[in-house]
Design an enzyme around this catalytic site. Structure first.
Site, PDB file in Angstrom:
ATOM      1  N   LYS A   1       0.864  -1.194   0.000  1.00 31.91           N
ATOM      2  CA  LYS A   1       0.000   0.000   0.000  1.00 31.91           C
ATOM      3  C   LYS A   1       0.887   1.226   0.000  1.00 31.91           C
ATOM      4  O   LYS A   1       1.688   1.420   0.915  1.00 31.91           O
ATOM      5  CB  LYS A   1      -0.905   0.000   1.236  1.00 31.91           C
TER       6      LYS A   1
ATOM      7  N   ASP B   1     -12.250   6.916   3.418  1.00 30.61           N
ATOM      8  CA  ASP B   1     -11.020   6.769   4.198  1.00 30.61           C
ATOM      9  C   ASP B   1     -10.569   5.307   4.260  1.00 30.61           C
ATOM     10  O   ASP B   1      -9.477   5.005   4.732  1.00 30.61           O
ATOM     11  CB  ASP B   1     -11.235   7.340   5.609  1.00 30.61           C
TER      12      ASP B   1
ATOM     13  N   GLU C   1      -9.374   3.491   1.980  1.00 30.99           N
ATOM     14  CA  GLU C   1      -8.846   3.509   0.609  1.00 30.99           C
ATOM     15  C   GLU C   1      -7.756   2.474   0.376  1.00 30.99           C
ATOM     16  O   GLU C   1      -7.544   2.028  -0.743  1.00 30.99           O
ATOM     17  CB  GLU C   1      -8.310   4.919   0.282  1.00 30.99           C
TER      18      GLU C   1
ATOM     19  N   ASP D   1      -2.720  10.342   3.121  1.00 31.79           N
ATOM     20  CA  ASP D   1      -4.111   9.917   3.294  1.00 31.79           C
ATOM     21  C   ASP D   1      -4.878  10.967   4.089  1.00 31.79           C
ATOM     22  O   ASP D   1      -4.823  11.005   5.317  1.00 31.79           O
ATOM     23  CB  ASP D   1      -4.147   8.557   4.023  1.00 31.79           C
TER      24      ASP D   1
ATOM     25  N   ARG E   1      -7.450  -0.665   1.204  1.00 31.39           N
ATOM     26  CA  ARG E   1      -7.925  -1.970   0.723  1.00 31.39           C
ATOM     27  C   ARG E   1      -8.308  -1.910  -0.752  1.00 31.39           C
ATOM     28  O   ARG E   1      -8.265  -2.914  -1.457  1.00 31.39           O
ATOM     29  CB  ARG E   1      -9.091  -2.455   1.598  1.00 31.39           C
TER      30      ARG E   1
ATOM     31  N   LYS F   1     -10.455  13.064   7.331  1.00 35.06           N
ATOM     32  CA  LYS F   1     -10.011  12.774   8.702  1.00 35.06           C
ATOM     33  C   LYS F   1     -10.040  14.044   9.539  1.00 35.06           C
ATOM     34  O   LYS F   1      -9.905  15.131   9.005  1.00 35.06           O
ATOM     35  CB  LYS F   1      -8.559  12.244   8.678  1.00 35.06           C
TER      36      LYS F   1
ATOM     37  N   ASP G   1       1.517   6.666   5.299  1.00 36.23           N
ATOM     38  CA  ASP G   1       0.560   5.660   4.837  1.00 36.23           C
ATOM     39  C   ASP G   1       1.084   4.868   3.628  1.00 36.23           C
ATOM     40  O   ASP G   1       0.357   4.081   3.034  1.00 36.23           O
ATOM     41  CB  ASP G   1      -0.773   6.345   4.508  1.00 36.23           C
TER      42      ASP G   1
HETATM   43  N1  BES Z   1      -4.277   4.838   6.734  1.00 34.10           N
HETATM   44  C1  BES Z   1      -5.406   4.585   7.562  1.00 34.10           C
HETATM   45  C2  BES Z   1      -5.080   3.666   8.740  1.00 34.10           C
HETATM   46  C3  BES Z   1      -4.094   4.182   9.744  1.00 34.10           C
HETATM   47  C4  BES Z   1      -4.535   4.686  10.951  1.00 34.10           C
HETATM   48  C5  BES Z   1      -2.748   4.094   9.526  1.00 34.10           C
HETATM   49  C6  BES Z   1      -3.643   5.119  11.879  1.00 34.10           C
HETATM   50  C7  BES Z   1      -1.843   4.537  10.469  1.00 34.10           C
HETATM   51  C8  BES Z   1      -2.286   5.038  11.654  1.00 34.10           C
HETATM   52  C9  BES Z   1      -6.504   3.917   6.743  1.00 34.10           C
HETATM   53  O1  BES Z   1      -6.555   4.293   5.414  1.00 34.10           O
HETATM   54  C10 BES Z   1      -7.804   4.313   7.356  1.00 34.10           C
HETATM   55  O2  BES Z   1      -8.096   5.471   7.340  1.00 34.10           O
HETATM   56  N2  BES Z   1      -8.516   3.343   7.896  1.00 34.10           N
HETATM   57  C11 BES Z   1      -9.760   3.610   8.530  1.00 34.10           C
HETATM   58  C12 BES Z   1     -10.737   2.563   8.066  1.00 34.10           C
HETATM   59  C13 BES Z   1     -12.155   2.870   8.433  1.00 34.10           C
HETATM   60  C14 BES Z   1     -12.646   4.053   7.646  1.00 34.10           C
HETATM   61  C15 BES Z   1     -12.983   1.655   8.140  1.00 34.10           C
HETATM   62  C16 BES Z   1      -9.554   3.545  10.032  1.00 34.10           C
HETATM   63  O3  BES Z   1      -8.764   2.730  10.499  1.00 34.10           O
HETATM   64  O4  BES Z   1     -10.172   4.341  10.728  1.00 34.10           O
HETATM   65 ZN    ZN Z   2      -4.786   4.884   4.561  1.00 31.02          ZN
HETATM   66 MN    MN Z   3      -7.629   6.049   5.067  1.00 29.92          MN
END
Ligand code: BES
Ligand code: ZN
Ligand code: MN
Length: 516
Positions: free
Chosen positions: A279, A366, A368, A284, A370, A291, A302
């Protein structure tokens, strides 16, 4: 500043090593327990001059040889070194290669703020620390410790260690130590390559720049490489990857690096083809499901999953295992924009063979990572991968579940997982297996499309993994969720705060376990 590490045979005794800092490991070999137990310390090097220089302080009880504990002695009597550094390895019964890696790192990190440029580390003499593995660990620990994240500070002190010597005692097999040291340098430099990329801000390291750096690295270690952008995503019908990418002014990068073993002939090769998928979100923002501002700056990291895969294949190119490896990196920003994808949109992922691409209902822009990985996994399979491993800062949920202690690992195949777990013993990295399962898969069913891109708050790491599982299919596959582990918030004695480079070493060892 260039750091130079050289291994040096101990043709002369430790006492004649004229360096600014000579580090020796000390262990606590206390066997008795209870109130009468006395702290008993042992230098892990049989050098009489070092022993006599350290005798008084060792007897004083001021130094307890706890793991990564340090003590500096100035102008040690009878030694050519300007300072003697005692580094604790903890209890003798628990001596390990991983403790030694940290101890070597601790020596370098003790030298840096003191402005000391030359460090020598005496390779401990102990039966549970075999020469090759010990020397490799020392090289890794030292080089990893030399990294600091303050690249962009104009007042950056010139704190690098210029020369790091590994002093190999006569009792230790020199050729093994030398080979281990050379391997450790390759591995740590590959991990530091990953850390440098993860540390870069999003305005510097765009997907295009990540592609350029990957290409440059590939050239330098003799890997085949291709870097594609928007047109190729359309050609391959990567609707999930493009869905994320289309909201950014920065073009995406689809990076493919290939390692072919010596004498590789596609017509006759019957071994496994390992697909490494990363990834690579260079920033992000969350997209339209933006966010909160607090901590958003961290989302430059990210792309740590892709950096880990690039680091691993960088080491693979140099260590040359007898197995074919393909690395696929899907890199883009995730931005809100007039052209950005939106909640409610339906994306169509890349077709898999003669099967049409799966349709994906977007619930949250968010989620993204996956999406880009979905197409990355399908693409790696289409390139012939027989086994898949992906790394991603995928979910905040994995950090909630495992803390900053273990990465999350998921697998659809126990044998493949077992090989990964075995790899952890060499790498020294910590991952904990988390579950997949139909009940998690159920949570990402959609009313209007094949699947949706989020499964709610609960079990977020597992529902994200089940999303990827759809695209890995039956191909033996490992998913590493490194969101909690890719960035270290506080410095430790042996490693600086900032990008950790997690997963480089484990992925490398996993790959090597497939050698014929
Ligand atoms: N890049 C984030 C996950 C992340 C969080 C990485 C904290 C490093 C530190 C990912 O893209 C994301 O935003 N995931 C969301 C998923 C949710 C929307 C289902 C999350 O974990 O809140
Ligand atoms: Zn992300
Ligand atoms: Mn994200």
């Amino acid at each position: 500043m260039k750091t130079e590490l050289v291994s040096s045979p101990l043709s002369s005794p430790l006492s004649s090593l004229a360096v600014e800092l000579l580090a020796v490991a000390v262990t606590d070999f206390q066997t008795e327990k209870g109130p009468d137990a006395k702290l008993q310390l042992a230098l892990l090097n049989a050098d009489a001059a070092v022993a006599s220089a350290a005798a008084e302080v060792l007897a004083s009880g001021e130094f307890k040889a706890g793991a990564n504990e340090t003590l500096v002695l100035h102008a040690p009597a009878g030694l050519a070194a300007k300072r003697l550094l005692l580094v604790g390895l903890g209890k003798a019964a628990k001596l390990s290669i991983h403790g030694l890696r940290s101890a070597a790192g601790t020596a370098v990190r003790a030298a840096k703020p003191r402005g000391l440029r030359e460090v020598a580390f005496a390779l401990p003499e102990h039966e549970s620390l075999p020469a090759f593995a010990a020397a490799r660990a020392v090289a890794e620990g030292a080089l990893l410790a030399d990294f600091d994240a303050d690249t962009y500070r104009s007042d950056r002190k010139d704190q690098g260690v210029y020369s790091f010597k590994l002093a190999v005692p006569a009792s230790v097999d020199f050729a093994s130590a030398q080979a281990g040291f050379a391997e450790g340098e390759i591995v740590a430099e590959a991990q530091n390559f990953a850390r440098v990329q993860v540390n870069e801000p999003g305005n510097v390291l765009t997907p295009t720049v990540l592609g350029q750096r990957a290409a440059q690295m590939a050239e330098s270690v003799g890997l085949k490489w291709e870097v594609h952008s928007t047109e190729k995503l359309h050609e391959l019908q990567m609707g999930a990857f493009w869905g994320v990418a289309k909201g950014s002014e920065e073009p995406p990068a689809l990076i493919v690096l290939t390692y072919e073993p010596e004498g590789y002939d596609p017509a006759t090769y019957t071994g496994p083809v390992l697909g490494l998928v990363g990834k690579g979100i260079t920033f992000d923002s969350g997209g339209i499901s933006i966010k909160p501002g607090d901590g958003m700056e961290k989302m430059k990291y990210d792309m740590a999953g892709s950096a880990a895969m690039l680091g691993a294949i960088c080491a693979i190119g140099q260590l040359k295992p007898s197995v074919k490896v393909i690395c696929v990196v899907c890199s883009t920003e995730n931005m809100p924009d007039g052209r950005a994808y939106k909640p409610g949109d339906v994306l169509t992922a890349m077709p898999a063979g003669d099967k049409p691409g799966k349709t994906i209902e977007i619930i949250n822009t968010d989620a993204e990572g996956r999406l880009v990985l979905a197409d990355g996994l399908t693409y790696a399979r289409s390139l012939g991968a027989t086994h898949l491993i992906n790394a991603a800062t995928l979910t905040g949920a994995v950090g909630v579940a495992l803390g900053k202690v273990n990465g999350g690992v998921f697998s659809n195949d126990d044998e493949t997982f077992a090989k990964f777990q075995a790899a952890l013993e060499t790498s020294g990295e910590s991952f904990w297996r988390l579950p997949l399962g139909d009940e998690y898969a159920y949570l990402i069913k959609s009313d209007i499309a094949d699947i949706k891109n989020t499964g709610g708050r609960y079990g977020g790491a597992s529902t994200a993994a089940e999303f990827l599982h759809v695209f890995a299919g039956d191909t033996p596959w490992i998913h590493l969720d490194i969101a909690g582990m890719a960035w270290i918030d506080e410095s430790r004695p042996y490693i600086a705060k900032g990008p950790s480079g997690i997963a480089v070493r484990s992925v490398l060892e996993w790959v090597r376990s497939y050698q014929s």
